[in-house]
Design an enzyme around this catalytic site. Sequence first.
Site, PDB file in Angstrom:
ATOM      1  N   GLU A 158     -10.420  -2.429   4.024  1.00 56.28           N
ATOM      2  CA  GLU A 158      -8.875  -2.036   4.487  1.00 56.28           C
ATOM      3  C   GLU A 158      -8.864  -0.460   3.794  1.00 56.28           C
ATOM      4  OE1 GLU A 158      -6.380  -5.804   4.812  1.00 56.28           O
ATOM      5  OE2 GLU A 158      -6.656  -5.019   2.791  1.00 56.28           O
ATOM      6  N   ASP A 184       1.081  -1.204   0.110  1.00 55.83           N
ATOM      7  CA  ASP A 184      -0.048   0.104   0.014  1.00 55.83           C
ATOM      8  C   ASP A 184       0.737   1.155  -0.089  1.00 55.83           C
ATOM      9  OD1 ASP A 184      -1.642  -2.193   0.900  1.00 55.83           O
ATOM     10  OD2 ASP A 184      -2.200  -1.119   2.704  1.00 55.83           O
TER      11      ASP A 184
END
Length: 532
Positions: free
Chosen positions: A242, A58
């Site tokens: 998420e 990420d």
Amino acid sequence: MISKKQLQLAFCSGILMIIASCKTASVTAQTTNVTVTTEEQIYRPNFHFTPKKGWMNDPNGLFYLNGTYHLFFQHTPFQSIPDFSKMHWGHAISKDLIKWEELTPAIAYDEKGAIFSGSAVVDKDNTSGFGDGTNVPVVAIFTYHNMQKEKAGEIDAQSQAIAYSLDNGKTWTKYSNNPVLKNPGIKDFRDPKVFWDAKREQWVMGLAAQDRQHFYASKNLKDWVFLSEFGKDVGGHGGVWECPDLFPIKIEGTEEEKWVLIVNINPGGPNGGSAAQYFVGDFDGKNFKMDALFTQQLQKEKVAWLDLGRDNYASVSFDNVPDNKRVIIGWMSNWDYASQVPTNQWRGTTTIARELKLIKNEDHYSLVSEPVHQLENYTSKSVKEKGITANEKVTLAENNEIDLTKAVVELSLKDLELATYTFALSNKEGELLTFGINNAEHYLFIDRSKSGKNNFSDKFYQPLTKAILDKKQKEAVFKIILDKTSLEIFFNNGEKVMTDIFFNSSPFTRLDLLSEGKINVQNLEINQININ
Ligand code: FRU
């Protein structure tokens, strides 16, 4: 600009470029002088950020300050498969969101845990008190993930913590009283995204809690109080939520402000594995509520997706971007196979930075995204053409004119028939990456099943990535970004976006457009990108 002849748009000649009777619509393998052997040459993207070494997932802590964009990212610098007990925040900077320079990792794991995803804010008024009177503090808010606790089956392995920088994001000091938000007894409790809520003069933290969104507020980034929960029975719940992101955005062409909540989800994406969904609504300083029109829309669509491809995950936006622009970057991979993709020196790359706009039609909201305009500054060579017609096949580019391992192809098709229009990238090995629009059954597609290596994971191999369109199209506008091993399609000015990666064994050297219907290309522009 090069001439029609040089462009070699087809093997059938003619001033009008009309191809009436080409025999076959199949793609032939090309010969090329390029010899590529190393994974650096064949797989390392030209203009998408990748770490020199090690694993990345990420994007984290995205912010802009004093002329520089900062990109942090989930990173294990010493190995290219993820070690979730030793996650760092890697760090790269850019003046323009396109050309990135990697710095040493910014925040390292410690005895409290690995440094999982989160955000960073520019604390202009020094609400945190971390400022020294000279420099604006930048505060990073991240999740501590404690692997010992996880292994021991304890539910509170994840908590939220902060660190600050007084030198424009170069070096970071962890706050001595971490964590600032303890785990309330929720196993998946992570990825804080913080913003300054100017109306209420408070910081707001959005947090993923299992498959829900939680909001907290703070005056100083250190003491947090619970505000509300969102997400029960709406949107996708095929996996855990998420990397959320809540932000205000004006409806394009109006002064009306709405709030958009991006929530990444894994698994449960539209084509399997990880993906990003969004909600449109209002935020009153405590609760996020879906807009009535958007609620109706979800009754039909179930989920609104930011990108319908397989490889755009954990997309979140930058803090403090000039002119109130909302710019996002995603991780160009999918948890279904991310740690098996066939690169060894590094694993993971980012998508191109994209600017978001919220469009409202009579009965529909669309969060559209397009590559940031700064990409255009790197055009080194262009091919432009108008009014190309053909019956079965037209060659749009070959490597002797344009390098298809670093190119932006823009193309508008008109008078679409109820047919399939297929773009085909091919190489000397006979590998094929195809994508396009099936206008009879109204969907966009990418087929990477013959594009090269695909046996490293069962989940990577699948025939078709699909994006359903709500109706048949009369016209279609494509912007296609190619960078060695990635394809990003922006359809109809970013109304539908698809991102997929692939692993061809030698560069694609030719781009054809095929159809059983009549091909009518109104405009073609191919820009070669060179960032060196
Ligand atoms: C999303 C994610 C986050 C987590 C991080 C760990 O891809 O699973 O939820 O913080 O990656 O690397």
